[in-house]
Design a protein around this motif. Sequence first.
Motif, PDB file in Angstrom:
ATOM      1  N   MET A   1       1.090  -1.544  -0.250  1.00 31.57           N
ATOM      2  CA  MET A   1       0.054  -0.206   0.222  1.00 31.57           C
ATOM      3  C   MET A   1       0.824   1.056   0.319  1.00 31.57           C
ATOM      4  O   MET A   1       1.571   1.251   0.856  1.00 31.57           O
ATOM      5  N   ILE A  37      -1.965  -3.685   7.059  1.00 32.46           N
ATOM      6  CA  ILE A  37      -3.680  -3.831   6.400  1.00 32.46           C
ATOM      7  C   ILE A  37      -4.579  -3.315   8.425  1.00 32.46           C
ATOM      8  O   ILE A  37      -4.138  -4.238   9.450  1.00 32.46           O
ATOM      9  N   ASP A 134      -4.615 -11.284   2.821  1.00 30.28           N
ATOM     10  CA  ASP A 134      -3.282 -10.721   2.409  1.00 30.28           C
ATOM     11  C   ASP A 134      -3.411 -11.178   0.360  1.00 30.28           C
ATOM     12  O   ASP A 134      -1.655 -10.281  -0.213  1.00 30.28           O
ATOM     13  N   ARG A 137      -4.452  -8.787  -1.917  1.00 26.57           N
ATOM     14  CA  ARG A 137      -3.063  -6.845  -2.084  1.00 26.57           C
ATOM     15  C   ARG A 137      -1.856  -7.108  -2.827  1.00 26.57           C
ATOM     16  O   ARG A 137      -1.954  -6.886  -4.191  1.00 26.57           O
ATOM     17  N   ARG A 138      -1.650  -8.840  -2.858  1.00 30.95           N
ATOM     18  CA  ARG A 138      -0.506  -8.827  -3.657  1.00 30.95           C
ATOM     19  C   ARG A 138      -0.941  -9.102  -5.582  1.00 30.95           C
ATOM     20  O   ARG A 138      -0.267  -8.643  -6.518  1.00 30.95           O
ATOM     21  N   ASP A 146      -2.900  -0.337  -7.263  1.00 30.54           N
ATOM     22  CA  ASP A 146      -2.200  -0.144  -5.364  1.00 30.54           C
ATOM     23  C   ASP A 146      -4.280   0.413  -4.884  1.00 30.54           C
ATOM     24  O   ASP A 146      -4.916   0.802  -5.911  1.00 30.54           O
ATOM     25  N   ALA A 148      -6.913  -0.860  -0.761  1.00 27.78           N
ATOM     26  CA  ALA A 148      -6.596  -1.005   0.302  1.00 27.78           C
ATOM     27  C   ALA A 148      -7.384  -1.852   0.978  1.00 27.78           C
ATOM     28  O   ALA A 148      -8.031  -2.275  -0.158  1.00 27.78           O
ATOM     29  N   PHE A 149      -7.013  -2.181   2.056  1.00 28.59           N
ATOM     30  CA  PHE A 149      -7.995  -3.529   2.365  1.00 28.59           C
ATOM     31  C   PHE A 149      -7.696  -3.481   3.946  1.00 28.59           C
ATOM     32  O   PHE A 149      -7.269  -2.504   4.872  1.00 28.59           O
TER      33      PHE A 149
END
Length: 337
Positions: A1, A37, A134, A137-138, A146, A148-149
């Motif tokens: 992030m 996160i 996770d 996000r990857r 980009d 957000a989580f």
Amino acid sequence: MSTATATWLADVLGVPSLEEGATLTVRGQELVVRDGIPRMRQLLSDDQAETTEMFGFKWTQEDTFTRPEALELMRGWLESRYGRVADAPWWGEYGGRPLVLDAGCGAGVSGLEVFGPLGDRVRYLGADLTPAVDVARRRFADRGLDAAFLQADLTRLPLAPGSVDVIFSEGVLHHTDSTEGALKAVAPLLRPGGRILFYVYRRKSLIREFTDDAIRAQLQEMTPEEAWTALEPLTKLGIALGELGVEIDVPEDIDVLGIEAGRVDLQRLFYYDVFKAYYDPAMTFGEMHHINFDWYAPKNAFRQTEDEVRRWCGEAGLDVEHEHIHRSGITIIATKR
């Protein structure tokens, strides 16, 4: 992030910053920031905890949903129900970089296909109970996006009412303790004129409903790994039925079973009216097995009628502007009054 994304997420949550290891209390929810996160600490109901465990396992089986051909099939399925969301004319109603909440993002499979084409024109916030955030996000980062989580319960998200422009919840609301309750929990997060796009399971015929519940009950006594293995013979039978390529005539409606008259492929008859065993010759065994596991493994997997869903939308202050009714499920796009 990125720093910029961390900044807007902190603003959305109403906190000064998101420092690694920090413990935050946001709208009554205690969060801890781990690996960038914010993650909810509060415990779940027993049923939801079991559902979370099964899905957490499922999203680690990346070879069953990341093949380009499988993603193309997924994209087609999504577009057949929602249309091409990235090209929707209503994005202009939300100004620059609207906030998109993917409520139950899992590994980001659907979210990437629907919102990936928008790039940085939206602020994408994926929320999921499981460590799949996770993975998501990857996968977003691998696409150069980009995002957000949050690792949090979608029925108790630490977001302000009226703070979200668009909510997306593909096949998730029915995996909570109450489909109706989940819808009514996320709807207030929308600003007036905001939109929610969601898909929920539709109630099936008599034998199929009975079989679904009977199999699901057996799997609750197993670990996710054991359940994955236990379903493999069912997946193999579905493939065997599909490979037969046999059609039969159902001579007339069987109202007492909810089976419709007509000519139907034998595998489809079993699939819709006896037990779910997915078949698509364009998919690998693992991909078809992933779909079957997704259906049977979670304890929370409610089915509903279209009339129920319409009523819940009305009670949640949502006006339905698009619906797609399929034998498998109900797809809705609705606006917040």
